[in-house]
Design a protein around this motif. Structure first.
Motif, short mmCIF file in Angstrom:
data_model
loop_
_atom_site.label_atom_id
_atom_site.label_comp_id
_atom_site.label_asym_id
_atom_site.label_seq_id
_atom_site.Cartn_x
_atom_site.Cartn_y
_atom_site.Cartn_z
N HIS A 77 37.30 -10.07 49.02
CA HIS A 77 38.42 -9.44 49.68
C HIS A 77 38.14 -8.29 50.61
CE1 HIS A 77 40.95 -11.67 47.41
NE2 HIS A 77 40.49 -11.31 46.23
N GLY A 78 36.87 -7.71 50.53
CA GLY A 78 36.79 -6.50 51.35
C GLY A 78 35.16 -5.92 51.11
N ILE A 79 34.48 -5.39 51.93
CA ILE A 79 33.24 -4.74 51.90
C ILE A 79 33.36 -3.51 52.65
CG2 ILE A 79 30.91 -5.11 52.55
CD1 ILE A 79 31.53 -8.34 52.52
N VAL A 80 33.07 -2.32 51.79
CA VAL A 80 32.99 -1.21 52.66
C VAL A 80 31.58 -0.48 52.57
CG1 VAL A 80 33.96 1.09 52.57
CG2 VAL A 80 35.38 -0.84 52.02
N SER A 81 31.24 -0.14 53.79
CA SER A 81 29.90 0.62 53.81
C SER A 81 30.10 2.10 53.17
CB SER A 81 29.12 0.28 55.04
OG SER A 81 28.89 -0.79 55.75
N GLY A 82 28.85 2.58 52.49
CA GLY A 82 29.25 3.96 52.06
C GLY A 82 27.84 4.52 51.35
N PHE B 85 31.69 6.46 44.76
CA PHE B 85 31.44 5.90 46.24
C PHE B 85 32.02 6.55 47.05
CE2 PHE B 85 32.18 2.71 49.39
CZ PHE B 85 30.99 2.32 49.66
N TYR B 86 31.53 6.83 48.24
CA TYR B 86 32.06 7.52 49.43
C TYR B 86 32.05 6.59 50.48
CZ TYR B 86 31.38 11.69 46.23
OH TYR B 86 31.77 12.59 45.22
N GLU B 87 33.32 6.47 51.06
CA GLU B 87 33.07 5.62 52.22
C GLU B 87 32.34 6.18 53.56
OE1 GLU B 87 36.45 3.59 55.01
OE2 GLU B 87 37.08 3.68 52.67
N ALA B 88 31.55 5.40 54.37
CA ALA B 88 30.76 5.99 55.36
C ALA B 88 31.88 5.90 56.48
CB ALA B 88 29.54 4.98 55.84
#
Length: 158
Positions: A12-17, A122-125
């Motif tokens: 559903h989603g991929i977030v870099s961080g 987790f911190y979003e980039a």
């Protein structure tokens, strides 16, 4: 690490961080020093009925050099060391089992150093780091080729 997982059924989603460190809300400038304890990472949201955690693991391993304790390819430093972050005891067990299978396979002569760690904040980039391969396809392709990643994958993960 986004492209191999992106656009697969059930993802559903991929977030870099960034995760695993002590600094709250770190910036890329802080991360790249290697002094925050964070690692560059991706957070994947998925539907386990369509794409299992085991499938995530099976797709993860062939994207990395699990024997490199100093980073990944041309990216050097603790912020680039590989890890699998788990959220549940079941994920931890599956990750440990997958690591053990890889170790016992004899695929690599050097020890596997990828750590299996509990997930932490987790911190979003920053936006410029999200979907980099889509926003900068030529730079992404060149980096993969010149970094040695594609050569390594082709040689070790046939």
């Amino acid at each position: 690490m986004v492209k191999p997982f992106d656009e697969l059924p059930g993802i559903h989603g991929i977030v870099s961080g960034y995760t695993g460190g002590e600094v709250q809300n770190p910036s890329y400038e802080q991360i790249k020093t290697g002094d925050t304890g964070h690692r560059e990472s991706v957070q994947i949201t998925y539907d386990p009925a369509l794409f299992s955690y085991q499938q995530l693991l099976d797709l993860y391993w062939p994207q990395i050099d699990p024997t490199d304790d100093g980073g990944q390819f041309i990216d050097r430093g603790s912020q680039y060391r590989t890890a699998i972050f788990y959220h549940t005891e079941e994920q931890k067990e599956l990750a440990e089992k997958s690591l053990k299978v890889l170790e016992e396979s004899g695929r690599f002569k050097d020890p596997i150093v990828t750590e299996i760690l509990p997930a932490s904040e987790f911190y979003e980039a920053e936006e410029r780091h999200q979907d980099f391969y889509k926003k900068n396809p030529e730079a992404y392709k060149e980096e993969r080729e010149t970094s040695g990643r594609d050569t390594f994958i082709g040689k070790n993960w046939k």
